[in-house]
Write a protein that holds these residues in place. Structure first.
Motif, PDB file in Angstrom:
ATOM      1  N   ASN A  45     -81.541  17.104  76.321  1.00  0.00           N
ATOM      2  CA  ASN A  45     -81.833  17.722  74.698  1.00  0.00           C
ATOM      3  C   ASN A  45     -82.338  16.589  73.751  1.00  0.00           C
ATOM      4  OD1 ASN A  45     -80.111  20.537  75.075  1.00  0.00           O
ATOM      5  ND2 ASN A  45     -78.595  18.832  75.553  1.00  0.00           N
ATOM      6  N   HIS A  46     -83.269  15.883  74.341  1.00  0.00           N
ATOM      7  CA  HIS A  46     -83.612  14.690  73.562  1.00  0.00           C
ATOM      8  C   HIS A  46     -84.860  15.034  72.706  1.00  0.00           C
ATOM      9  CE1 HIS A  46     -86.676  15.270  77.095  1.00  0.00           C
ATOM     10  NE2 HIS A  46     -87.469  14.861  75.930  1.00  0.00           N
ATOM     11  N   ASP A  47     -85.448  16.120  72.467  1.00  0.00           N
ATOM     12  CA  ASP A  47     -86.370  16.340  71.631  1.00  0.00           C
ATOM     13  C   ASP A  47     -85.890  16.376  70.228  1.00  0.00           C
ATOM     14  OD1 ASP A  47     -88.117  17.789  73.464  1.00  0.00           O
ATOM     15  OD2 ASP A  47     -86.796  19.375  73.547  1.00  0.00           O
ATOM     16  N   ASP A  48     -86.876  15.678  69.429  1.00  0.00           N
ATOM     17  CA  ASP A  48     -86.672  15.046  68.027  1.00  0.00           C
ATOM     18  C   ASP A  48     -86.164  16.189  67.314  1.00  0.00           C
ATOM     19  OD1 ASP A  48     -87.653  12.543  69.034  1.00  0.00           O
ATOM     20  OD2 ASP A  48     -89.635  13.039  68.193  1.00  0.00           O
ATOM     21  N   ASN A  49     -86.442  17.278  67.357  1.00  0.00           N
ATOM     22  CA  ASN A  49     -85.903  18.421  66.408  1.00  0.00           C
ATOM     23  C   ASN A  49     -84.514  18.794  66.625  1.00  0.00           C
ATOM     24  OD1 ASN A  49     -86.904  19.578  68.953  1.00  0.00           O
ATOM     25  ND2 ASN A  49     -86.635  21.664  68.014  1.00  0.00           N
ATOM     26  N   VAL A  53     -80.757  11.714  63.999  1.00  0.00           N
ATOM     27  CA  VAL A  53     -81.302  10.357  63.787  1.00  0.00           C
ATOM     28  C   VAL A  53     -82.640   9.918  64.679  1.00  0.00           C
ATOM     29  CG1 VAL A  53     -80.655   7.940  64.249  1.00  0.00           C
ATOM     30  CG2 VAL A  53     -79.159   9.547  63.255  1.00  0.00           C
ATOM     31  N   PRO A  54     -83.802   9.500  64.242  1.00  0.00           N
ATOM     32  CA  PRO A  54     -84.765   9.337  65.155  1.00  0.00           C
ATOM     33  C   PRO A  54     -84.504   8.247  66.060  1.00  0.00           C
ATOM     34  CG  PRO A  54     -85.297   8.062  62.963  1.00  0.00           C
ATOM     35  CD  PRO A  54     -83.969   9.085  62.778  1.00  0.00           C
ATOM     36  N   ARG A  55     -83.915   7.148  66.042  1.00  0.00           N
ATOM     37  CA  ARG A  55     -83.969   6.327  67.065  1.00  0.00           C
ATOM     38  C   ARG A  55     -82.882   6.838  68.133  1.00  0.00           C
ATOM     39  NH1 ARG A  55     -80.716   2.519  69.010  1.00  0.00           N
ATOM     40  NH2 ARG A  55     -79.092   2.785  67.253  1.00  0.00           N
ATOM     41  N   ARG A  56     -83.471   6.560  69.458  1.00  0.00           N
ATOM     42  CA  ARG A  56     -82.594   7.120  70.628  1.00  0.00           C
ATOM     43  C   ARG A  56     -81.536   6.142  70.799  1.00  0.00           C
ATOM     44  NH1 ARG A  56     -87.223   9.930  74.540  1.00  0.00           N
ATOM     45  NH2 ARG A  56     -87.783  11.315  72.976  1.00  0.00           N
ATOM     46  N   PRO A  57     -80.371   6.482  71.415  1.00  0.00           N
ATOM     47  CA  PRO A  57     -79.326   5.592  71.729  1.00  0.00           C
ATOM     48  C   PRO A  57     -79.709   4.352  72.763  1.00  0.00           C
ATOM     49  CG  PRO A  57     -78.468   8.048  71.876  1.00  0.00           C
ATOM     50  CD  PRO A  57     -79.943   7.962  71.751  1.00  0.00           C
ATOM     51  N   LEU A  58     -78.860   3.379  72.520  1.00  0.00           N
ATOM     52  CA  LEU A  58     -79.122   2.334  73.509  1.00  0.00           C
ATOM     53  C   LEU A  58     -78.944   2.541  75.075  1.00  0.00           C
ATOM     54  CD1 LEU A  58     -77.153  -0.704  71.796  1.00  0.00           C
ATOM     55  CD2 LEU A  58     -79.536  -0.239  71.900  1.00  0.00           C
ATOM     56  N   VAL A  59     -78.037   3.552  75.160  1.00  0.00           N
ATOM     57  CA  VAL A  59     -77.658   4.074  76.456  1.00  0.00           C
ATOM     58  C   VAL A  59     -78.892   4.659  77.308  1.00  0.00           C
ATOM     59  CG1 VAL A  59     -75.930   5.701  77.833  1.00  0.00           C
ATOM     60  CG2 VAL A  59     -75.322   4.443  76.012  1.00  0.00           C
ATOM     61  N   VAL A  60     -79.665   5.121  76.435  1.00  0.00           N
ATOM     62  CA  VAL A  60     -80.860   5.825  77.400  1.00  0.00           C
ATOM     63  C   VAL A  60     -82.151   5.247  76.725  1.00  0.00           C
ATOM     64  CG1 VAL A  60     -79.791   8.177  77.005  1.00  0.00           C
ATOM     65  CG2 VAL A  60     -81.282   7.707  75.210  1.00  0.00           C
ATOM     66  N   ARG A  61     -82.264   4.186  76.203  1.00  0.00           N
ATOM     67  CA  ARG A  61     -83.576   3.844  75.760  1.00  0.00           C
ATOM     68  C   ARG A  61     -83.782   2.422  75.537  1.00  0.00           C
ATOM     69  NH1 ARG A  61     -88.363   6.052  76.758  1.00  0.00           N
ATOM     70  NH2 ARG A  61     -90.237   5.081  75.810  1.00  0.00           N
TER      71      ARG A  61
END
Length: 291
Positions: A45-49, A53-61
Motif C-alpha cells: 500500500n505504498h502509493d502516495d495517495n 507523510v511523503p517520506r517513506r519509512p527507514l524500514v523500507v527505504r
C-alpha cells in the motif's frame, strides 16, 4: 514485463506492477506477472495517495530492512483471495513464487603500469530480474491478514529465497513481518515491524573475491599485486526495525465553510507523528584477503 527508458538526465520510466488475474472465486484468484512482494503492509500500500507523510519509512527505504527497497516488485505467480468469516470480519491472503531479491554486483578492473591490478567491487541487494532468474532458485512470499472491521487490520507475512547469483555460494535470506492498523473515530494508529536475516555473508564476499581474482588471471596479466576494494552497501547479517504512525483527522466548521475549503468534497486536516528505528547487526564494513 519491465521497461525503462534512460535519458541524459538519468531519468527513468518503469512499470511497478503488470500482472493478470483469473478470479476462480472470491477466495481463490490466480495471479501472474510483475507482483508486489507481500512482505508487510507498506510494500502493498505504498502509493502516495494512501499516506499522509511523503517520506517513506527507514524500514523500507532509508535504511531498508526489507531484502530490497520498496516499492519491491518481483516477477512471479501465485494465489490471492478474501475469505468472509461472518461476524469476525474477513481473512485475506497472498502467496507467490517469484524470482526473488538478489545481490547486484559491479566489478571494474584497472591495470597499472607498475604491474598492479586493482578491482573495485560494488555489492548491493536488489530486486530480482524481470526475465530469466540469474540465481536458478525461486523465492516464496506470503501474507495473511485479518480485518475485523472497516479501517482495522492485522497481518503477518514471510519471505524466503536464495539471494546469491549462480556464480556465488548458495545462501538464503528470510524475512518476517508483523503489521496492523486500528481506527478510533478520527484517530488512527498504523505500524509495521520487519526482521530480515542474510545467511553466509562472509562466504558470499569471499566467493566474490575469488571470482574477481580469477577474472584478473583470465585477463592475461601477471600482476605483481592484486588489490580488491569492496563497497558493501547495506550488507548485514541481521536487519530489523519498525515504524509507527499516529494520526488525527479534523476540520473546523469555520474553515470548512470558508473559501479555502468549500470547493473540496471532503476537506480534512491531518496531524501525523511518526516514530521509527532500525538496527543493523553484523554490518559488513570491510573485507581483507590474502593468498
Amino acid at each position: 514485463f519491465s521497461q525503462s527508458v534512460e535519458g541524459s538526465h538519468h531519468s527513468e520510466l518503469s512499470l511497478e506492477q503488470a500482472w493478470l488475474e483469473f478470479a476462480i472465486t472470491d477466495w481463490l484468484k490466480f495471479r501472474a506477472g510483475a507482483l508486489l512482494v507481500p512482505l508487510g503492509r507498506f510494500n502493498l500500500n505504498h502509493d502516495d495517495n494512501r499516506w499522509d507523510v511523503p517520506r517513506r519509512p527507514l524500514v523500507v527505504r532509508g535504511a531498508p530492512v526489507l531484502p530490497s527497497t520498496a516499492a519491491w516488485t518481483e516477477v512471479g505467480m501465485g494465489f490471492a483471495g478474501d475469505i468472509p468469516i461472518g461476524d469476525l470480519g474477513k481473512l485475506s491472503y497472498q502467496v507467490y513464487a517469484m524470482n526473488g531479491a538478489t545481490l547486484e554486483s559491479n566489478v571494474e578492473l584497472f591495470a597499472r603500469a607498475s604491474g598492479e591490478l586493482e578491482a573495485e567491487v560494488e555489492i548491493e541487494p536488489h530486486r530480482g530480474t524481470a526475465d530469466i532468474d540469474s540465481k536458478h532458485g525461486k523465492a516464496v512470499g506470503a501474507r495473511v491478514a485479518w480485518s475485523p472491521g472497516l479501517g482495522d487490520e492485522i497481518g503477518v507475512s514471510m519471505y524466503y529465497g536464495r539471494y546469491t547469483p549462480s556464480f556465488l555460494p548458495s545462501e538464503a535470506v528470510w524475512s518476517a513481518a508483523l503489521d496492523g492498523k486500528k481506527t478510533f473515530g478520527p484517530f488512527e494508529i498504523e505500524a509495521q515491524y520487519v526482521y530480515t536475516r542474510f545467511q553466509g555473508i562472509d562466504r558470499v564476499v569471499r566467493g566474490l573475491a575469488n571470482q574477481v581474482f580469477e577474472q584478473a588471471l583470465e585477463s592475461g596479466l601477471s600482476p605483481v599485486n592484486t588489490t580488491i576494494e569492496f563497497e558493501l552497501a547495506g550488507l548485514a547479517d541481521t536487519k530489523h526495525g519498525y515504524w509507527v504512525d499516529l494520526r488525527y483527522r479534523f476540520m473546523p466548521d469555520f474553515v470548512r465553510a470558508s473559501f479555502l475549503a468549500k470547493h473540496f468534497e471532503n476537506p480534512t486536516f491531518v496531524l501525523v507523528a511518526r516514530g521509527e528505528q532500525v538496527w543493523l547487526r553484523g554490518m559488513m564494513r570491510g573485507a581483507a584477503f590474502s593468498g
